[in-house]
Design a protein around this motif. Structure first.
Motif, PDB file in Angstrom:
ATOM      1  N   THR A  71      21.129  16.407 -10.151  1.00  0.00           N
ATOM      2  CA  THR A  71      21.460  15.204 -10.923  1.00  0.00           C
ATOM      3  C   THR A  71      22.758  15.337 -11.707  1.00  0.00           C
ATOM      4  O   THR A  71      23.505  14.367 -11.836  1.00  0.00           O
ATOM      5  N   ALA A  92      24.202   8.952 -17.992  1.00  0.00           N
ATOM      6  CA  ALA A  92      24.638  10.271 -17.521  1.00  0.00           C
ATOM      7  C   ALA A  92      24.918  11.211 -18.687  1.00  0.00           C
ATOM      8  O   ALA A  92      24.564  12.390 -18.653  1.00  0.00           O
ATOM      9  N   SER A 128      24.369   5.097 -15.228  1.00  0.00           N
ATOM     10  CA  SER A 128      25.469   4.495 -15.974  1.00  0.00           C
ATOM     11  C   SER A 128      26.144   5.577 -16.814  1.00  0.00           C
ATOM     12  O   SER A 128      25.632   6.689 -16.954  1.00  0.00           O
ATOM     13  N   GLY A 129      27.285   5.239 -17.415  1.00  0.00           N
ATOM     14  CA  GLY A 129      28.009   6.218 -18.218  1.00  0.00           C
ATOM     15  C   GLY A 129      27.172   6.786 -19.346  1.00  0.00           C
ATOM     16  O   GLY A 129      27.096   8.006 -19.540  1.00  0.00           O
ATOM     17  N   ARG A 156      20.780  10.724  -7.436  1.00  0.00           N
ATOM     18  CA  ARG A 156      22.064  10.914  -6.788  1.00  0.00           C
ATOM     19  C   ARG A 156      23.199  10.867  -7.804  1.00  0.00           C
ATOM     20  O   ARG A 156      23.140  10.121  -8.784  1.00  0.00           O
ATOM     21  N   GLU A 157      24.192  11.685  -7.576  1.00  0.00           N
ATOM     22  CA  GLU A 157      25.387  11.669  -8.420  1.00  0.00           C
ATOM     23  C   GLU A 157      25.984  10.263  -8.398  1.00  0.00           C
ATOM     24  O   GLU A 157      26.136   9.639  -7.357  1.00  0.00           O
ATOM     25  N   GLY A 158      26.246   9.742  -9.592  1.00  0.00           N
ATOM     26  CA  GLY A 158      26.844   8.414  -9.696  1.00  0.00           C
ATOM     27  C   GLY A 158      25.854   7.283  -9.806  1.00  0.00           C
ATOM     28  O   GLY A 158      26.244   6.128  -9.967  1.00  0.00           O
ATOM     29  N   SER A 159      24.554   7.587  -9.721  1.00  0.00           N
ATOM     30  CA  SER A 159      23.551   6.519  -9.797  1.00  0.00           C
ATOM     31  C   SER A 159      23.226   6.125 -11.232  1.00  0.00           C
ATOM     32  O   SER A 159      22.565   5.115 -11.462  1.00  0.00           O
TER      33      SER A 159
END
Length: 664
Positions: free
Chosen positions: A354, A402, A398-399, A393-396
């Motif tokens: 993640t 994350a 929000s800022g 998944r990487e990028g799934s």
């Protein structure tokens, strides 16, 4: 047939997913393959009735009506979720067995209990109700929780304690808000003056800090350094420690205010001999910081990313309910059950997938380490916030999601790193009769600090000296510094103040109570309290800083001191905690509250609030997406009566109803 009543639809879906299939979605519930049903609340389905429900005369705000104290408390369905309550009414009648699946805290306990009572479930069925405690929405965790159902009757004291706090907050907020708002009109303040057990002391903290900053006058103070040289040619510095004879030239914090005195010391020691009186080198270690509870997470996220407390809570809710990447986020606990240690490998694997930024840290984790975080005696209804074994998944994310996930994951990984080991060195030297001290800390093994990018302390190492060693003071140096004003509150420091509110209380007994409780507000409500004060215009954000508005200051100055201070919370929490432990009585608590309420209203009515004369009512701001679980808990009267006793509206326009409980 069993009926599971979850607090939210997301939890209901998680429960249904691990029960026998196939699952069929019906109107307001899920039917499982074995005939069991899973339904849900949508947060609060019920809310406290407004004052006019007890007497139509209360629709108008009049001072002579106060205090308003219901003889028989009434709840009413929230209009937008009435259909869900209707579905639950039908399902509770059909079910043979009820399972309470509210969130694992005091509020979650009451939320479902009051629905069961409101629907008139027979006593025999209520007594047989079981309690399901879930803090992780992933299937393996939900299955384990289903295997450990407890009698719901064990949690009755917790529910009674929550009920007492809910009703007390309603009484306090409704009556004092009406009293102060009506008095404000006497001096021309045409706006709502909202008062609450929690929100008002928080506002008081900010007002007091702002005034301390404004009244601050910077003063110069002086420190003296001795620059020393050993026989082996090693150089270091030591700080002068003023003796009692210097007290009249020092302030209350021990700082020297006389430049002449400091310069005289510096001149006297230059070129003189220094002798070591004490030399200590002490090895020490520090274990990894504990995993997060909500407040500590909000504080760190504010410091690291400038996120507001509400933004952190919103990100946590998404990570928990939508992504299922973290455990229950509204936790006030920083410990973990011992059995959770067995899942470390799976959780660390999920972190690698993640958060790629933590992949190296995850690879270096030693799951053989089992530190102080795993302590069953420290875990009650819920445990610390940690990642789950589910990955994304990487990028799934929000800022904000994350960033918050990375903080939680890093804190968890620290538990599998060795302690930070270091040596503390202290030298005490005598020069011309004066005492000088040099201190340094050298890291031997950074341990868990490597996850923070810290492998050393940046402190210069002190030479190895022994008592009696002689060295030379090459020169003395005077450092001129300025006293600094207190810092304005930020989200991080205000949250820390609410959590550690005990230090703002003078009475030692009350300080002790607050240290042993949640502090001011709860993990679930602190973010909402700050946003509420901003929304109502009592607090203002200026960059990262939080300041009080003229209306906020006027409100605080218009109130008796005991309403401004957090002491009341300590009294309440002491009584509520005793109630939860079956050592206190609901009736005693409410009787004492009603008595003090009558006295406070008398004080407010005795004089016009001159601090509000000439102050404009603040414009109401948008809440910035704040979602407060307590909306609907204890009523909404603080948001404004439709018509006041003099025929004028309480505020320029009709406002959305706000909760008094916990934040009102």
């Amino acid at each position: 047939m069993k009926l599971y009543i979850a607090e939210k639809p997301s939890l209901a879906r998680a429960i249904a997913a691990v029960l026998p299939g196939p699952q069929k979605r019906e109107e307001g519930y899920i039917r499982c393959g074995n005939g069991d049903l899973v339904s849900w609340c949508v947060g609060h389905l019920l809310e406290q009735a407004e004052p006019e429900a007890y007497d139509p005369a209360y629709k108008q705000w009049r001072f002579e009506h106060l205090p308003i104290i219901p003889d028989r408390w009434q709840l009413k369905p929230r209009p937008k979720v009435r259909s869900q309550l209707t579905a639950l009414r039908k399902l509770t009648r059909e079910a043979d067995q009820l399972v309470h699946a509210g969130d694992p805290d005091r509020e979650g306990q009451l939320l479902v209990d009051e629905v069961i009572e409101y629907l008139g479930v027979p006593d025999s069925k209520r007594r047989a109700t079981q309690r399901l405690l879930i803090s992780d929405l992933n299937p393996s965790a939900v299955k384990r929780a289903l295997e450990r159902l407890k009698p719901n009757s064990e949690f009755i004291p917790l529910s009674v304690s929550a009920l007492a706090r809910s009703r007390a907050d309603w009484l306090y907020g409704i009556n004092l808000t009406r009293a102060l708002t009506l008095q404000g009109r006497r001096v021309g303040f045409d706006g709502l003056l909202s008062v609450g057990r929690v929100q008002t002391p928080v506002l008081g903290l900010v007002v007091e800090r702002d005034r301390a900053i404004e009244a601050f006058v910077s003063k110069p103070f002086y420190e003296v350094l001795a620059h020393l040289l050993t026989e082996q040619g090693q150089r270091f510095s030591a700080s002068w420690q003023p003796s009692e004879a210097c007290a009249r030239w020092q302030d209350e914090e021990g700082r020297v205010l006389s430049r002449e005195l400091a310069q005289n010391v510096a001149n006297r020691i230059s070129g003189k001999e220094a002798v070591v009186e004490e030399a200590g080198r002490k090895p020490a270690q520090q274990p990894a910081p504990l995993p997060y509870n909500l407040s500590s997470l909000q504080i760190d996220a504010s410091k690291a990313y400038g996120m507001s407390a509400q933004a952190v809570l919103d990100a946590c809710q998404a990570l928990y309910e939508k992504h299922r990447l973290i455990t229950y986020p509204r936790s006030d606990c920083r410990y973990l059950p011992k059995e959770h240690h067995g899942e470390a490998g799976a959780v660390i694997g999920a972190i690698k997938q993640t958060a790629s930024t933590l992949a190296q840290a995850a690879s270096g984790a030693d799951i053989g380490i089992k530190g102080r975080a795993w302590n069953d005696s420290k875990v009650e209804a819920h445990h610390a916030i940690i990642p789950t074994a589910k990955s994304a998944r990487e990028g799934s994310l929000s800022g904000h999601e994350a960033k918050v996930y990375e903080l939680i994951a890093r804190q968890y990984l620290m538990q599998f790193y060795p302690a930070w080991r270091y040596n503390d060195t202290e030298l005490k030297l005598r020069i011309e009769g004066g005492l000088f001290i040099a201190r340094a800390r050298q890291t031997e093994d950074p341990g868990w600090r490597t996850l923070l990018g810290k492998t050393a302390d940046g402190a210069s190492e002190l030479p190895l000296l022994a008592v009696g060693d002689s060295l030379s003071c090459e020169r003395g140096e005077v450092l001129e510094k300025q006293t600094q004003p207190p810092k304005a509150f930020t989200d991080a420091s205000l949250l820390a103040a609410m959590t550690g509110i005990a230090r703002f209380v003078g009475d030692p007994a009350l300080r002790k109570v607050l240290r042993e409780t949640d502090g001011l507000g709860t993990e679930a409500t602190r973010a909402g309290i700050i946003e509420l004060l901003v929304t109502r215009g009592y607090l203002q954000r200026q960059g990262k800083s939080i300041h009080s508005s003229p209306a906020g200051r006027g409100l605080i100055d218009a109130l008796p001191e005991q309403v401004q201070k957090p002491d009341l919370t300590a009294h309440w929490e002491s009584s509520l905690d005793a109630m939860a432990r079956r050592e206190g009585r609901y009736e005693q608590f409410m009787t004492a509250l009603q008595s003090s309420l009558t006295e406070l209203i008398g004080q407010l009515g005795a004089a016009a609030p001159e601090s509000l004369r000439g102050v404009d009512a603040p414009k109401r701001r948008r809440a910035g997406g704040a979602r407060r679980r307590t909306a609907g808990r204890a009523g909404q009267a603080a948001a404004a009566g439709k018509q006041g006793g003099n025929g004028r509206k309480t505020a320029p326009r009709r406002r959305r109803k706000q909760s008094v409980a916990e934040n009102g």
